[in-house]
Design a protein around this motif. Sequence first.
Motif, PDB file in Angstrom:
ATOM      1  N   ILE A  85      -2.716 -19.766  -4.599  1.00 35.45           N
ATOM      2  CA  ILE A  85      -2.270 -18.427  -4.991  1.00 35.45           C
ATOM      3  C   ILE A  85      -3.330 -17.832  -5.904  1.00 35.45           C
ATOM      4  N   SER A  86      -4.003 -16.782  -5.447  1.00 34.40           N
ATOM      5  CA  SER A  86      -5.090 -16.199  -6.220  1.00 34.40           C
ATOM      6  C   SER A  86      -4.555 -15.297  -7.316  1.00 34.40           C
ATOM      7  N   SER A  87      -5.374 -15.092  -8.352  1.00 32.13           N
ATOM      8  CA  SER A  87      -4.987 -14.202  -9.451  1.00 32.13           C
ATOM      9  C   SER A  87      -4.825 -12.776  -8.958  1.00 32.13           C
ATOM     10  N   GLU A  88      -5.600 -12.392  -7.937  1.00 34.88           N
ATOM     11  CA  GLU A  88      -5.485 -11.044  -7.369  1.00 34.88           C
ATOM     12  C   GLU A  88      -4.098 -10.826  -6.785  1.00 34.88           C
ATOM     13  N   VAL A  89      -3.615 -11.826  -6.037  1.00 33.66           N
ATOM     14  CA  VAL A  89      -2.279 -11.720  -5.448  1.00 33.66           C
ATOM     15  C   VAL A  89      -1.220 -11.645  -6.535  1.00 33.66           C
ATOM     16  N   ILE A  90      -1.339 -12.522  -7.535  1.00 33.85           N
ATOM     17  CA  ILE A  90      -0.341 -12.554  -8.613  1.00 33.85           C
ATOM     18  C   ILE A  90      -0.298 -11.224  -9.352  1.00 33.85           C
ATOM     19  N   ASN A  91      -1.476 -10.682  -9.710  1.00 35.94           N
ATOM     20  CA  ASN A  91      -1.515  -9.425 -10.446  1.00 35.94           C
ATOM     21  C   ASN A  91      -0.978  -8.268  -9.618  1.00 35.94           C
ATOM     22  N   ASP A  92      -1.299  -8.286  -8.316  1.00 35.97           N
ATOM     23  CA  ASP A  92      -0.813  -7.212  -7.456  1.00 35.97           C
ATOM     24  C   ASP A  92       0.702  -7.262  -7.321  1.00 35.97           C
ATOM     25  N   LEU A  93       1.254  -8.476  -7.186  1.00 38.12           N
ATOM     26  CA  LEU A  93       2.695  -8.622  -7.086  1.00 38.12           C
ATOM     27  C   LEU A  93       3.384  -8.215  -8.385  1.00 38.12           C
ATOM     28  N   LYS A  94       2.731  -8.530  -9.517  1.00 36.86           N
ATOM     29  CA  LYS A  94       3.299  -8.127 -10.800  1.00 36.86           C
ATOM     30  C   LYS A  94       3.380  -6.612 -10.898  1.00 36.86           C
ATOM     31  N   ASP A  95       2.306  -5.932 -10.449  1.00 38.50           N
ATOM     32  CA  ASP A  95       2.295  -4.470 -10.490  1.00 38.50           C
ATOM     33  C   ASP A  95       3.338  -3.891  -9.550  1.00 38.50           C
ATOM     34  N   THR A  96       3.440  -4.489  -8.349  1.00 36.35           N
ATOM     35  CA  THR A  96       4.379  -3.982  -7.354  1.00 36.35           C
ATOM     36  C   THR A  96       5.821  -4.174  -7.791  1.00 36.35           C
ATOM     37  N   ASN A  97       6.097  -5.294  -8.434  1.00 36.44           N
ATOM     38  CA  ASN A  97       7.476  -5.644  -8.775  1.00 36.44           C
ATOM     39  C   ASN A  97       7.760  -5.506 -10.265  1.00 36.44           C
ATOM     40  N   ASN A  98       6.924  -4.745 -10.979  1.00 28.54           N
ATOM     41  CA  ASN A  98       7.098  -4.592 -12.418  1.00 28.54           C
ATOM     42  C   ASN A  98       8.439  -3.935 -12.722  1.00 28.54           C
ATOM     43  N   ASN A  99       9.305  -4.668 -13.399  1.00 29.95           N
ATOM     44  CA  ASN A  99      10.630  -4.159 -13.717  1.00 29.95           C
ATOM     45  C   ASN A  99      11.164  -4.944 -14.889  1.00 29.95           C
ATOM     46  N   GLN A 127       3.840 -12.011  11.677  1.00 32.23           N
ATOM     47  CA  GLN A 127       3.363 -12.648  10.447  1.00 32.23           C
ATOM     48  C   GLN A 127       2.290 -11.758   9.840  1.00 32.23           C
ATOM     49  N   LYS A 128       2.207 -11.732   8.527  1.00 33.87           N
ATOM     50  CA  LYS A 128       1.281 -10.827   7.873  1.00 33.87           C
ATOM     51  C   LYS A 128      -0.166 -11.246   8.080  1.00 33.87           C
ATOM     52  N   SER A 129      -1.037 -10.237   8.152  1.00 30.06           N
ATOM     53  CA  SER A 129      -2.475 -10.478   8.243  1.00 30.06           C
ATOM     54  C   SER A 129      -3.092 -10.541   6.854  1.00 30.06           C
ATOM     55  N   THR A 130      -2.586  -9.726   5.926  1.00 32.44           N
ATOM     56  CA  THR A 130      -3.006  -9.766   4.528  1.00 32.44           C
ATOM     57  C   THR A 130      -1.754  -9.835   3.675  1.00 32.44           C
ATOM     58  N   TYR A 131      -1.904 -10.205   2.409  1.00 34.59           N
ATOM     59  CA  TYR A 131      -0.735 -10.383   1.557  1.00 34.59           C
ATOM     60  C   TYR A 131      -0.004  -9.070   1.293  1.00 34.59           C
ATOM     61  N   LYS A 132      -0.668  -7.929   1.567  1.00 32.88           N
ATOM     62  CA  LYS A 132      -0.018  -6.637   1.341  1.00 32.88           C
ATOM     63  C   LYS A 132       0.839  -6.189   2.526  1.00 32.88           C
ATOM     64  N   ASP A 133       0.703  -6.855   3.664  1.00 25.94           N
ATOM     65  CA  ASP A 133       1.472  -6.475   4.855  1.00 25.94           C
ATOM     66  C   ASP A 133       2.948  -6.810   4.694  1.00 25.94           C
ATOM     67  N   ASN A 134       3.776  -6.068   5.407  1.00 24.71           N
ATOM     68  CA  ASN A 134       5.172  -6.440   5.604  1.00 24.71           C
ATOM     69  C   ASN A 134       5.289  -7.063   6.995  1.00 24.71           C
ATOM     70  N   SER A 135       6.047  -8.128   7.105  1.00 22.73           N
ATOM     71  CA  SER A 135       6.149  -8.820   8.385  1.00 22.73           C
ATOM     72  C   SER A 135       7.578  -9.283   8.624  1.00 22.73           C
ATOM     73  N   LEU A 136       7.847  -9.669   9.870  1.00 18.88           N
ATOM     74  CA  LEU A 136       9.161 -10.207  10.212  1.00 18.88           C
ATOM     75  C   LEU A 136       9.423 -11.491   9.444  1.00 18.88           C
ATOM     76  N   ASN A 137       8.383 -12.305   9.239  1.00 23.99           N
ATOM     77  CA  ASN A 137       8.554 -13.555   8.498  1.00 23.99           C
ATOM     78  C   ASN A 137       9.008 -13.278   7.063  1.00 23.99           C
ATOM     79  N   ASP A 138       8.404 -12.266   6.419  1.00 29.10           N
ATOM     80  CA  ASP A 138       8.814 -11.883   5.069  1.00 29.10           C
ATOM     81  C   ASP A 138      10.223 -11.310   5.065  1.00 29.10           C
ATOM     82  N   TRP A 139      10.528 -10.502   6.090  1.00 31.73           N
ATOM     83  CA  TRP A 139      11.881  -9.944   6.217  1.00 31.73           C
ATOM     84  C   TRP A 139      12.910 -11.066   6.277  1.00 31.73           C
ATOM     85  N   LEU A 140      12.622 -12.105   7.065  1.00 28.01           N
ATOM     86  CA  LEU A 140      13.545 -13.229   7.220  1.00 28.01           C
ATOM     87  C   LEU A 140      13.850 -13.875   5.877  1.00 28.01           C
ATOM     88  N   ILE A 141      12.806 -14.184   5.107  1.00 28.00           N
ATOM     89  CA  ILE A 141      13.011 -14.844   3.812  1.00 28.00           C
ATOM     90  C   ILE A 141      13.755 -13.928   2.856  1.00 28.00           C
TER      91      ILE A 141
END
Length: 346
Positions: A74-88, A134-148
């Motif tokens: 899990i890269s720091s870029e992914v973690i920081n981006d998710l933090k920004d996206t889900n900041n609440n 399945q997502k191509s990049t971590y920013k994609d939305n995919s059926l696999n993510d929808w399932l989880i």
Amino acid sequence: MKEIVIGKNEIDKRLDGFLKAYLPNASMGFIYKMLRKKNITLNGKKASGTEKLSFDDKICIFFADETLDKFRGISSEVINDLKDTNNNSNNEKKSIGIASQSYITSYKKIGSLNIIYENQDVLFVDKPAGLLSQKSTYKDNSLNDWLIGYLLEKGDITPAELDTYKPSICNRLDRNTSGLVICAKSLYGARVMNKMLKDRSLHKYYRTIVTGRITDSSSLKGFLYKDEKKNKVFVKKTDPQDDRYSYIETEYTPVKYYEDSDMTLLEVKLITGKPHQIRAHLQSIGHPIIGDVKYGGKPIKGLNYQLLHSYKLVLPDNLDKELGDISGKEFICQLPDTFEKLIGKG
């Protein structure tokens, strides 16, 4: 420190194998070293790695968060981006965790999908055209993510369980191919479905509309090669004696011919399952899929993708009692509106 509690999907796995899957960027030598130094323990004790895991076992990993993220990939870029996206500031969301919240966010963005069937181990869902399997990049939305995200929202899984097992799709459809996708909610479901897909005891049928008139059923055999750079496959009828090519087999049956537009509605059965197989195989006999311009299909105004739909799933009748509710059953995913607009209801 990270504590992992073993659930039903991890029972009987070897500890070292489990740790390698959990820490994919760590070498086995490093994992064994951490076990020897008790930086990784099993039920509070030193472990060798050969132990078989039991339900409710506790694995403790004494790494700094940054070290754990590195070995988990899990890269720091992914973690920081998710933090920004889900900041609440909502405490409930914080308790869910950043990664789990991202699945729920994808689920809500995609919205409700038509679930054809669901039990405790598997879920059959209608994937709309345009949605990635399945997502191509971590920013994609995919059926696999929808399932989880769906299973998290429903309460069928918990964020903690995602540390050790992630539900996933078993068969991938092209982004613009619609229809029935098999999803595994449990490890048992994944093993059974993937085995049937591999030994071809589970039969998948598609519906598509092609150019020209087809009057007879047929079985196509050939050899397929995928050019990854072009994202396109090429089919030869005879064995080219080239290791890049894989054997393919496709069966089809005409359902209805539309004389005014010179198009045939086909039902296609996949014998093998290679990327773009149906699309390229039908092009090779001079009957490309409507809208599939990549493989010679006729362009249709307002349609910018191939009219191909995963229509039917037929399961063998010898499944274990855990999946007895779907043993020998047939599941159908009705054609989307794009088909109906082109060929009508008749």
